[in-house]
Design a protein around this motif. Structure first.
Motif, short mmCIF file in Angstrom:
data_model
loop_
_atom_site.label_atom_id
_atom_site.label_comp_id
_atom_site.label_asym_id
_atom_site.label_seq_id
_atom_site.Cartn_x
_atom_site.Cartn_y
_atom_site.Cartn_z
N PRO A 5 29.00 39.30 34.78
CA PRO A 5 29.94 39.68 33.71
C PRO A 5 31.21 40.25 34.35
O PRO A 5 31.14 40.97 35.34
CB PRO A 5 29.19 40.74 32.91
CG PRO A 5 27.97 41.06 33.68
CD PRO A 5 27.79 40.07 34.77
N VAL A 6 32.33 39.90 33.80
CA VAL A 6 33.62 40.32 34.35
C VAL A 6 34.31 41.23 33.34
O VAL A 6 34.44 40.87 32.16
CB VAL A 6 34.49 39.09 34.67
CG1 VAL A 6 35.88 39.50 35.09
CG2 VAL A 6 33.83 38.25 35.75
N ARG A 7 34.75 42.39 33.82
CA ARG A 7 35.49 43.32 32.96
C ARG A 7 36.84 42.69 32.62
O ARG A 7 37.52 42.13 33.48
CB ARG A 7 35.71 44.65 33.70
CG ARG A 7 36.41 45.70 32.86
CD ARG A 7 36.54 47.00 33.63
NE ARG A 7 37.46 46.89 34.75
CZ ARG A 7 38.78 47.05 34.66
NH1 ARG A 7 39.34 47.29 33.49
NH2 ARG A 7 39.55 46.95 35.72
N LYS A 8 37.22 42.77 31.37
CA LYS A 8 38.49 42.20 30.91
C LYS A 8 39.40 43.34 30.48
O LYS A 8 39.07 44.09 29.57
CB LYS A 8 38.24 41.23 29.76
CG LYS A 8 37.36 40.07 30.18
CD LYS A 8 36.87 39.26 29.01
CE LYS A 8 35.93 38.19 29.51
NZ LYS A 8 35.20 37.55 28.45
N ALA A 9 40.55 43.46 31.15
CA ALA A 9 41.47 44.55 30.85
C ALA A 9 42.85 44.06 30.41
O ALA A 9 43.58 44.80 29.76
CB ALA A 9 41.61 45.45 32.08
N TRP A 10 43.19 42.83 30.77
CA TRP A 10 44.52 42.30 30.49
C TRP A 10 44.43 40.85 30.01
O TRP A 10 43.48 40.16 30.32
CB TRP A 10 45.39 42.33 31.75
CG TRP A 10 45.62 43.70 32.28
CD1 TRP A 10 44.89 44.32 33.26
CD2 TRP A 10 46.59 44.63 31.86
NE1 TRP A 10 45.37 45.59 33.47
CE2 TRP A 10 46.42 45.80 32.62
CE3 TRP A 10 47.61 44.59 30.90
CZ2 TRP A 10 47.22 46.92 32.45
CZ3 TRP A 10 48.41 45.71 30.73
CH2 TRP A 10 48.22 46.85 31.50
N VAL A 63 48.69 29.95 26.27
CA VAL A 63 47.26 30.28 26.31
C VAL A 63 47.14 31.69 26.87
O VAL A 63 47.87 32.08 27.78
CB VAL A 63 46.50 29.29 27.21
CG1 VAL A 63 45.07 29.72 27.42
CG2 VAL A 63 46.53 27.90 26.63
N ALA A 64 46.21 32.47 26.30
CA ALA A 64 45.93 33.82 26.80
C ALA A 64 44.65 33.77 27.63
O ALA A 64 43.62 33.30 27.17
CB ALA A 64 45.75 34.78 25.63
N MET A 65 44.74 34.24 28.88
CA MET A 65 43.57 34.29 29.76
C MET A 65 43.21 35.74 30.02
O MET A 65 44.03 36.50 30.54
CB MET A 65 43.87 33.62 31.10
CG MET A 65 44.01 32.15 31.03
SD MET A 65 43.99 31.38 32.67
CE MET A 65 44.92 32.50 33.67
N PRO A 66 41.99 36.16 29.65
CA PRO A 66 41.58 37.53 29.97
C PRO A 66 41.31 37.66 31.46
O PRO A 66 40.68 36.79 32.06
CB PRO A 66 40.31 37.73 29.15
CG PRO A 66 39.83 36.35 28.80
CD PRO A 66 41.00 35.43 28.88
N VAL A 67 41.81 38.74 32.07
CA VAL A 67 41.63 38.98 33.50
C VAL A 67 41.21 40.43 33.72
O VAL A 67 41.43 41.29 32.86
CB VAL A 67 42.90 38.65 34.31
CG1 VAL A 67 43.29 37.18 34.12
CG2 VAL A 67 44.06 39.56 33.97
N THR A 68 40.64 40.69 34.88
CA THR A 68 40.20 42.04 35.22
C THR A 68 41.38 42.95 35.52
O THR A 68 41.45 44.07 35.04
CB THR A 68 39.25 41.98 36.44
OG1 THR A 68 38.17 41.12 36.13
CG2 THR A 68 38.73 43.36 36.81
N SER A 69 42.30 42.47 36.37
CA SER A 69 43.48 43.26 36.70
C SER A 69 44.63 42.34 37.06
O SER A 69 44.42 41.20 37.48
CB SER A 69 43.19 44.22 37.86
OG SER A 69 42.91 43.50 39.04
N VAL A 70 45.83 42.84 36.88
CA VAL A 70 47.03 42.15 37.31
C VAL A 70 47.53 42.91 38.53
O VAL A 70 47.68 44.12 38.49
CB VAL A 70 48.09 42.11 36.19
CG1 VAL A 70 49.38 41.49 36.68
CG2 VAL A 70 47.55 41.35 34.99
#
Length: 172
Positions: free
Chosen positions: A80-85, A100-107
């Motif tokens: 599981p990957v934490r989604k913050a952005w 398209v919106a891609m959820p990511v852990t960090s930028v």
């Protein structure tokens, strides 16, 4: 796949462009900054019935509905990957561009990449499905993966059409 093959496929990613770097869990990725519309805080998307898992829903961005495409599922990442952005990017060619919106852990950062930093995608040693990786960037001690966004969206469209066709036959 050779670097020459990658260059022949898409010369623009080797032109000394700027790239936005982001993380999905422990893996670090880069997208050409010119295709990024904006970065916003993550919020749970509104679910859309009968959509495949890699399209978990939509978000409302100042009155525009943006599809959410989950790269974690497409890349076959198991943990599981934490989604913050959300990284909001444009996919497609100039005529048929789609946000398209891609959820990511960090930028992480915006970096300038020179052609000599580009390498073919690694075949082993990464935690993602390399079918959707177009290449990689050597940046310091890190290897940044370059997702093939056009291939990702084509795959998502094909799979969605396949699943939708199967659901239509089951509809009352």
């Amino acid at each position: 796949m050779s670097l020459k093959h990658i260059n022949d496929r898409d010369e623009r990613i080797y032109s000394g462009s700027e790239y936005l770097t982001f993380r999905l869990d422990k893996e670090i990725f880069a997208l050409e900054a010119a295709g990024i519309l904006e970065v916003i805080r993550y919020r749970p998307p509104t679910e859309v019935p009968r959509m495949p898992p890699w399209l978990p829903g939509i978000i409302n961005l100042r009155g525009s509905l943006i599809s959410v495409m989950d790269p974690v599922i497409i890349f076959g990442m198991n943990a599981p990957v934490r989604k913050a952005w959300f990284v909001i990017c444009e996919i497609g060619n100039s005529k048929d561009c789609l946000p398209v919106a891609m959820p990511v852990t960090s930028v992480e950062d915006v970096i300038r990449v020179h052609p000599d930093q580009m390498v073919p995608p690694p075949e082993i040693g990464i935690m993602v499905n390399t079918d959707f990786i177009r290449g990689a960037i050597k940046h310091g001690d890190e290897l940044l993966l370059l997702p093939d966004m056009d291939r990702l969206i084509r795959h998502a469209e094909e799979e969605t059409a396949r699943l939708t066709a199967g659901q239509e036959t089951m509809a009352p």
